[in-house]
Structure formats: structure tokens, C-alpha cells
Design a protein around this motif. Structure first.
Motif, short mmCIF file in Angstrom:
data_model
loop_
_atom_site.label_atom_id
_atom_site.label_comp_id
_atom_site.label_asym_id
_atom_site.label_seq_id
_atom_site.Cartn_x
_atom_site.Cartn_y
_atom_site.Cartn_z
N ALA A 153 0.77 -1.37 -0.24
CA ALA A 153 -0.26 -0.11 -0.51
C ALA A 153 0.79 1.48 0.18
CB ALA A 153 -0.54 -0.71 1.37
N SER A 154 0.83 2.21 -0.85
CA SER A 154 1.51 3.44 -0.57
C SER A 154 0.82 4.58 -2.18
CB SER A 154 2.56 2.70 -2.19
OG SER A 154 2.52 2.33 -2.85
N ARG A 155 1.62 5.60 -1.10
CA ARG A 155 1.62 7.00 -2.23
C ARG A 155 3.09 7.53 -1.85
NH1 ARG A 155 -4.32 8.80 -1.46
NH2 ARG A 155 -3.58 10.44 -2.18
N SER A 156 2.97 8.54 -3.09
CA SER A 156 4.45 8.87 -3.33
C SER A 156 3.71 11.07 -2.60
CB SER A 156 4.78 9.38 -4.79
OG SER A 156 5.89 9.23 -4.50
N VAL A 157 4.83 11.46 -2.80
CA VAL A 157 4.52 13.13 -2.04
C VAL A 157 5.38 13.69 -2.67
CG1 VAL A 157 4.43 14.76 -0.29
CG2 VAL A 157 3.84 12.56 0.47
N ARG A 158 6.03 15.13 -3.17
CA ARG A 158 6.21 15.27 -4.17
C ARG A 158 6.67 17.10 -3.06
NH1 ARG A 158 8.17 17.82 -9.64
NH2 ARG A 158 7.91 19.92 -9.20
N LEU A 159 7.84 17.30 -2.77
CA LEU A 159 7.77 18.09 -1.90
C LEU A 159 8.64 19.47 -2.76
CD1 LEU A 159 9.99 16.44 0.68
CD2 LEU A 159 7.00 17.23 0.90
N GLU A 160 8.33 19.92 -2.70
CA GLU A 160 8.80 21.52 -4.19
C GLU A 160 10.30 22.49 -3.53
OE1 GLU A 160 7.21 21.86 -6.73
OE2 GLU A 160 5.11 20.06 -6.19
N THR A 161 10.38 21.77 -3.47
CA THR A 161 12.01 22.26 -3.42
C THR A 161 13.33 22.04 -4.18
OG1 THR A 161 12.78 19.80 -2.74
CG2 THR A 161 12.57 21.13 -0.58
N MET A 162 14.12 22.70 -4.30
CA MET A 162 15.05 22.49 -5.32
C MET A 162 16.51 21.69 -5.45
SD MET A 162 13.22 24.78 -7.38
CE MET A 162 14.27 25.49 -8.69
N PRO A 163 15.77 20.88 -6.64
CA PRO A 163 15.63 20.79 -7.09
C PRO A 163 14.24 19.93 -5.54
CG PRO A 163 17.40 18.78 -7.21
CD PRO A 163 17.35 19.71 -6.19
N PRO A 164 12.93 19.58 -6.69
CA PRO A 164 11.87 18.09 -5.97
C PRO A 164 12.50 17.34 -5.52
CG PRO A 164 10.86 18.91 -8.70
CD PRO A 164 12.64 19.91 -8.12
N LEU A 165 11.58 16.77 -4.05
CA LEU A 165 12.13 15.66 -3.59
C LEU A 165 10.99 14.76 -3.45
CD1 LEU A 165 14.92 15.52 -0.41
CD2 LEU A 165 12.46 13.78 -0.09
N TYR A 166 11.29 13.65 -3.89
CA TYR A 166 9.94 12.81 -3.71
C TYR A 166 9.77 11.85 -2.03
CZ TYR A 166 8.70 14.10 -7.79
OH TYR A 166 8.69 14.37 -9.21
N VAL A 167 8.89 11.43 -1.60
CA VAL A 167 8.79 10.81 -0.30
C VAL A 167 8.18 9.58 -0.95
CG1 VAL A 167 8.56 10.72 2.03
CG2 VAL A 167 9.59 12.76 1.45
N ASP A 168 8.06 8.63 -0.72
CA ASP A 168 7.82 7.12 -1.37
C ASP A 168 7.75 6.74 0.03
OD1 ASP A 168 7.78 7.90 -3.34
OD2 ASP A 168 9.64 6.44 -4.54
N ILE A 169 5.87 6.45 0.35
CA ILE A 169 5.25 5.71 1.83
C ILE A 169 4.96 4.83 1.57
CG2 ILE A 169 3.87 5.89 4.16
CD1 ILE A 169 4.13 8.91 3.16
N ALA A 170 5.40 3.12 1.81
CA ALA A 170 4.95 2.10 1.41
C ALA A 170 4.76 1.21 2.73
CB ALA A 170 5.84 1.27 0.34
N ILE A 171 3.63 0.31 2.99
CA ILE A 171 3.68 -0.10 4.19
C ILE A 171 3.11 -1.80 3.16
CG2 ILE A 171 2.32 -1.28 6.00
CD1 ILE A 171 1.43 1.73 6.21
N THR A 172 4.16 -2.67 4.16
CA THR A 172 3.94 -4.50 3.41
C THR A 172 2.98 -5.08 5.07
OG1 THR A 172 5.58 -5.16 3.85
CG2 THR A 172 5.45 -3.98 1.64
N PRO A 173 3.24 -6.05 4.66
CA PRO A 173 2.09 -6.84 6.19
C PRO A 173 4.11 -7.02 7.34
CG PRO A 173 1.53 -7.76 4.07
CD PRO A 173 2.51 -6.68 3.71
N GLN A 174 4.92 -7.26 6.22
CA GLN A 174 6.04 -7.68 7.16
C GLN A 174 6.17 -5.72 8.62
OE1 GLN A 174 9.37 -8.50 5.12
NE2 GLN A 174 10.98 -8.19 6.75
N VAL A 175 5.79 -4.67 7.55
CA VAL A 175 6.48 -3.51 7.39
C VAL A 175 5.52 -3.42 9.18
CG1 VAL A 175 6.52 -1.25 7.53
CG2 VAL A 175 7.56 -2.94 6.04
N MET A 176 4.08 -3.90 8.38
CA MET A 176 3.38 -3.57 9.78
C MET A 176 3.66 -4.48 11.05
SD MET A 176 0.92 -1.18 10.75
CE MET A 176 0.92 -0.33 9.30
#
Length: 202
Positions: free
Chosen positions: A109-132
Motif C-alpha cells: 500500500a503506497s503513496r508518493s509525496v513531491r516536496l517542492e524543493t529545488m530540485p523536487p524531493l520525492y517521499v515514497d510511503i509504502a506499507i507491507t504486512p512485514q513493515v506493519m
């Protein structure tokens, strides 16, 4: 409780018996003991035990494993709004995961966030059963070094002791964080003779 009775997913007999209502919100877990639709014991629970702790734990793990984690920490320190945006996305991923856990056995289960920095920085959030599963047993400073799983079980045992004169025949789970399936499993473990019901719209 009244809604559950009127909606028909608990019977009138159950509604009039000894009931423990477990309200798991974002910030707290609250218990109310009811008998014959009257409150017997209220306002006991865990003020620090809420589903929001998972949001923070997911964010902390995401930052720690990010390839540019030092830069990300600096950005969050300078611009707290970015940290808040990412934490909100962590909450959305958590809700996505627990709403349909069977969907995420092979794909995170995942979503990606784009931070409007210079240059842009992406934060990928992901959850698997193992992570949870790892997050569930991770000691949390907000819970004095206990994991969420342990703290919730201890809260249930405390509620059981408070209701020792008459154990509940029904445990009604409500609040958004009650969608986390393991909470019902722990209720069944601590109250083996009670029927465990989760609100249709927690």
C-alpha cells in the motif's frame, strides 16, 4: 451503541446486557462500560494510545530509510508544513492498508509525496504486512517504551479488571483506528466469552 442496536447488527438482548465500548481514535483509546443501556463506568482508557502513533511511526521509518534522509530531516526541521503533509499521507496509506489488508500481500500500500524543493524531493510511503508487523512491536517513546500492540493489550486487561464484577457479553469497537483488524483479535483474546463487534461506520 444505540446506532448499532437500531441498525440491527447487535440484538436487543445484547444491547441490554453488560457491554464494553472501546473507542479507538487518532489520539486516545477510551472505554465505557454499559449495562441496560446505562453508563456504569466511563472515561477510563489510555490518553496517549491512538492510531495517530502509527502515522508518526510510519513517517519516522520512511525518513530513516529514505536515500536522502539527512536532507529530508533538514527540510522537515526548516519547513514543518512538509512534515505535516507527509504525516497526513502516512495516515492515508495506513487507512488504505487496514481497510483492505488482503490486497497488500504482494504489492505494498503506497503513496508518493513531491516536496517542492529545488530540485523536487520525492517521499515514497509504502506499507507491507512485514513493515506493519514490525511497527506493531516497535517500542514507542509516547508509550514509555511499550509497543502499540502491548499497550493496547494492557489497556484491555485494565478494562477487564475494572469490569470484574460483571464481565461484558459484548465488546463494541468503534473509532477510526478500530479498522485495524488486530484490535478485534486482541479483544477476543482478552474477552474470550464476549461477542466482538466492530461498528459498521467506525
Amino acid at each position: 451503541l444505540v446506532y448499532a442496536r437500531e441498525a440491527g447488527y447487535i440484538s436487543q438482548d445484547l444491547a441490554e446486557g453488560a457491554i464494553l465500548i472501546v473507542d479507538i481514535g487518532s489520539s486516545t483509546t477510551d472505554f465505557t462500560a454499559v449495562r441496560n443501556l446505562e453508563i456504569r463506568i466511563s472515561d477510563f482508557g489510555q490518553n496517549a494510545l491512538g492510531g495517530g502513533l502509527f502515522d508518526k511511526a510510519i513517517l519516522d521509518r520512511t525518513v530513516a530509510t529514505h536515500p536522502r534522509h539527512t536532507e529530508l530531516q533538514q527540510i522537515f526541521a526548516a519547513y514543518p508544513v512538509y512534515a505535516a503533509i507527509c504525516e497526513l499521507e502516512c495516515r492515508k496509506v495506513k487507512e488504505m492498508y487496514f481497510s483492505h489488508p488482503e490486497m497488500w500481500q504482494d504489492t505494498p500500500a503506497s503513496r508518493s509525496v513531491r516536496l517542492e524543493t529545488m530540485p523536487p524531493l520525492y517521499v515514497d510511503i509504502a506499507i507491507t504486512p512485514q513493515v506493519m508487523n514490525e511497527l506493531l512491536v516497535t517500542p514507542l517513546p509516547q508509550l514509555h517504551g511499550r509497543s502499540w500492540h502491548v499497550a493496547f493489550r494492557e489497556a484491555l486487561l485494565h478494562a477487564k479488571e475494572r469490569m470484574r464484577e460483571e464481565q461484558p457479553q459484548l465488546v463494541l469497537l468503534t473509532g477510526g483506528a478500530s479498522r485495524m483488524a488486530f484490535t478485534a483479535d486482541l479483544c477476543a483474546e482478552v474477552f474470550p466469552h464476549a461477542r466482538i463487534v466492530r461498528g459498521a461506520e467506525p
